[in-house]
Scaffold this motif. Structure first.
Motif, PDB file in Angstrom:
ATOM      1  N   SER A 113       0.837  -1.200   0.000  1.00 26.06           N
ATOM      2  CA  SER A 113       0.000   0.000   0.000  1.00 26.06           C
ATOM      3  C   SER A 113       0.869   1.247   0.000  1.00 26.06           C
ATOM      4  N   LYS A 114       0.377   2.296  -0.632  1.00 23.42           N
ATOM      5  CA  LYS A 114       1.112   3.568  -0.555  1.00 23.42           C
ATOM      6  C   LYS A 114       1.047   4.127   0.875  1.00 23.42           C
ATOM      7  N   TYR A 115       0.137   3.602   1.657  1.00 23.89           N
ATOM      8  CA  TYR A 115       0.044   4.013   3.063  1.00 23.89           C
ATOM      9  C   TYR A 115       0.676   2.984   4.002  1.00 23.89           C
TER      10      TYR A 115
ATOM     11  N   ASP B 249      -6.239  -8.904   6.776  1.00 22.33           N
ATOM     12  CA  ASP B 249      -6.263 -10.297   6.326  1.00 22.33           C
ATOM     13  C   ASP B 249      -6.935 -10.486   4.970  1.00 22.33           C
ATOM     14  N   SER B 250      -7.316  -9.388   4.342  1.00 19.35           N
ATOM     15  CA  SER B 250      -7.911  -9.508   2.999  1.00 19.35           C
ATOM     16  C   SER B 250      -7.713  -8.191   2.255  1.00 19.35           C
ATOM     17  N   VAL B 251      -7.841  -8.296   0.942  1.00 23.38           N
ATOM     18  CA  VAL B 251      -7.701  -7.096   0.114  1.00 23.38           C
ATOM     19  C   VAL B 251      -8.835  -6.108   0.436  1.00 23.38           C
ATOM     20  N   ALA B 252     -10.000  -6.657   0.698  1.00 23.47           N
ATOM     21  CA  ALA B 252     -11.142  -5.779   1.018  1.00 23.47           C
ATOM     22  C   ALA B 252     -10.849  -4.972   2.286  1.00 23.47           C
ATOM     23  N   THR B 253     -10.262  -5.632   3.285  1.00 23.78           N
ATOM     24  CA  THR B 253      -9.932  -4.915   4.527  1.00 23.78           C
ATOM     25  C   THR B 253      -8.845  -3.877   4.258  1.00 23.78           C
ATOM     26  N   LEU B 254      -7.884  -4.254   3.434  1.00 22.96           N
ATOM     27  CA  LEU B 254      -6.814  -3.308   3.093  1.00 22.96           C
ATOM     28  C   LEU B 254      -7.409  -2.052   2.455  1.00 22.96           C
TER      29      LEU B 254
ATOM     30  N   ARG C  12      -9.050   3.618   2.638  1.00 22.56           N
ATOM     31  CA  ARG C  12     -10.073   4.650   2.418  1.00 22.56           C
ATOM     32  C   ARG C  12     -10.207   5.584   3.619  1.00 22.56           C
ATOM     33  N   VAL C  13     -10.029   5.037   4.818  1.00 18.90           N
ATOM     34  CA  VAL C  13     -10.104   5.888   6.022  1.00 18.90           C
ATOM     35  C   VAL C  13      -9.000   6.948   5.955  1.00 18.90           C
ATOM     36  N   LEU C  14      -7.795   6.502   5.600  1.00 15.50           N
ATOM     37  CA  LEU C  14      -6.669   7.446   5.535  1.00 15.50           C
ATOM     38  C   LEU C  14      -6.851   8.425   4.383  1.00 15.50           C
ATOM     39  N   GLU C  15      -7.300   7.880   3.263  1.00 15.26           N
ATOM     40  CA  GLU C  15      -7.518   8.702   2.069  1.00 15.26           C
ATOM     41  C   GLU C  15      -8.506   9.836   2.372  1.00 15.26           C
ATOM     42  N   ARG C  16      -9.577   9.472   3.072  1.00 17.07           N
ATOM     43  CA  ARG C  16     -10.624  10.450   3.382  1.00 17.07           C
ATOM     44  C   ARG C  16     -10.066  11.583   4.256  1.00 17.07           C
ATOM     45  N   ILE C  17      -9.297  11.208   5.263  1.00 18.84           N
ATOM     46  CA  ILE C  17      -8.751  12.229   6.163  1.00 18.84           C
ATOM     47  C   ILE C  17      -7.755  13.117   5.418  1.00 18.84           C
TER      48      ILE C  17
END
Ligand code: SF4
Ligand code: SF4
Length: 277
Positions: free
Chosen positions: A239-241, A253-258, A263-268
């Motif tokens: 991840s870039k994060y 543990d999954s791509v969906a969780t990643l 998205r949480v970081l992206e939003r902030i």
């Protein structure tokens, strides 16, 4: 170790005792307790401070206080080799921030430095500065000092050098310029969004459960570090994060969780960039 200003401060910005209700005791092991909730720490610090106020300032009495505290409090620790000092309590006129009960300026010590009776010894307590002092750039230090509203959150976040550095670097990359202290401190919206990021240390939903501990073990021997994210097993590029995800102690543990965590970081970061635009 709630260190003192003694000549030049590494990195130029003092981080330990800031104002009436803002200070840090992270290197004294403050958060390395079985229950590190704010309520539990308040109760622990209050009890210690009140007990210590009745202790005569003799070597025997101060050492007996330590024994009493260690007998009374749970000694099981999330990070067994991270010393938790029994002499951390409330300091200041209003007893409104954490600090060292053995410090010469603490109530009842009449200018005498009793830190020589501690586990680390007086010299270490006086001269130690955590990695944030040395490595965190001055502007993020100043911003976090200013936007913090209580000692509990401040002490949890101020030592997170890698996390904070990565976050502010990404913000500056998005802005295409250097950030100044006033960009955030003088901008209510920006300060509010930044606080949401800082609070992720407490609220991050992707931490492994059960949560083992809140302390940040930042010492050079790296005895306790957050495990890396296993991108290979996810079949996904890093991840870039990645630094932020790792420093927030993410269990992915999954791509969906990643993607959810990203998205949480992206939003902030997006909202903060917008507030600064
Ligand atoms: S004596 Fe304890 S509380 Fe005081 S500075 Fe040293 S480690 Fe911290
Ligand atoms: S962890 Fe750093 S900022 Fe906190 S009291 Fe220790 S030296 Fe000061």
């Amino acid at each position: 170790m709630s260190c003192q200003i003694n000549g030049e401060v590494p990195g130029g910005v003092y981080l330990c005792q800031i104002r009436e209700n803002i200070s840090c005791g992270a290197c004294c092991g403050l958060y390395n307790v079985a229950d590190a909730s704010q309520e539990a720490l308040v109760s622990m610090l209050t009890c210690r401070t009140e007990t210590f106020a009745r202790v005569s300032r003799t070597m025997d009495a101060i050492l007996a206080f330590r024994q009493e505290i260690e007998d009374r409090e749970v000694q099981t620790r999330p990070y067994p080799q991270f010393h938790h000092c029994p002499y951390i309590g409330w300091v200041g006129q209003k007893r409104s921030r954490v600090g060292c009960l053995l410090h010469p300026l603490a109530q009842g010590n009449h200018g005498v430095d009793f830190r020589g009776l501690s586990y680390y010894g007086g010299m270490a307590c006086r001269v130690y500065f955590c990695p944030a002092y040395h490595r965190l750039p001055a502007v993020p230090k100043e911003i976090i000092r200013e936007v913090s509203t209580d000692w509990y959150r401040y002490g949890l976040i101020i030592t997170e050098t890698a996390m904070l550095t990565a976050f502010f670097e990404e913000l500056e990359r998005r802005l295409g310029r250097k950030l100044s202290r006033d960009d955030i401190v003088a901008n209510e919206k920006a300060a509010e969004v930044l606080t949401q990021f800082l609070d992720l240390k407490l609220n991050w939903p992707f931490r492994p459960r059960p949560i083992v501990g809140w302390a940040n073990y930042f010492f050079e021997d790296r005895l306790y570090v957050n495990p890396p994210i296993n991108y290979e097993s996810l079949g996904h590029p890093a991840s870039k994060y990645d630094i932020l995800l790792r420093e927030l102690n993410s269990s992915i543990d999954s791509v969906a969780t990643l993607h959810k965590a990203e998205r949480v970081l992206e939003r902030i970061l997006g909202r903060l960039t917008e507030a600064l635009g």
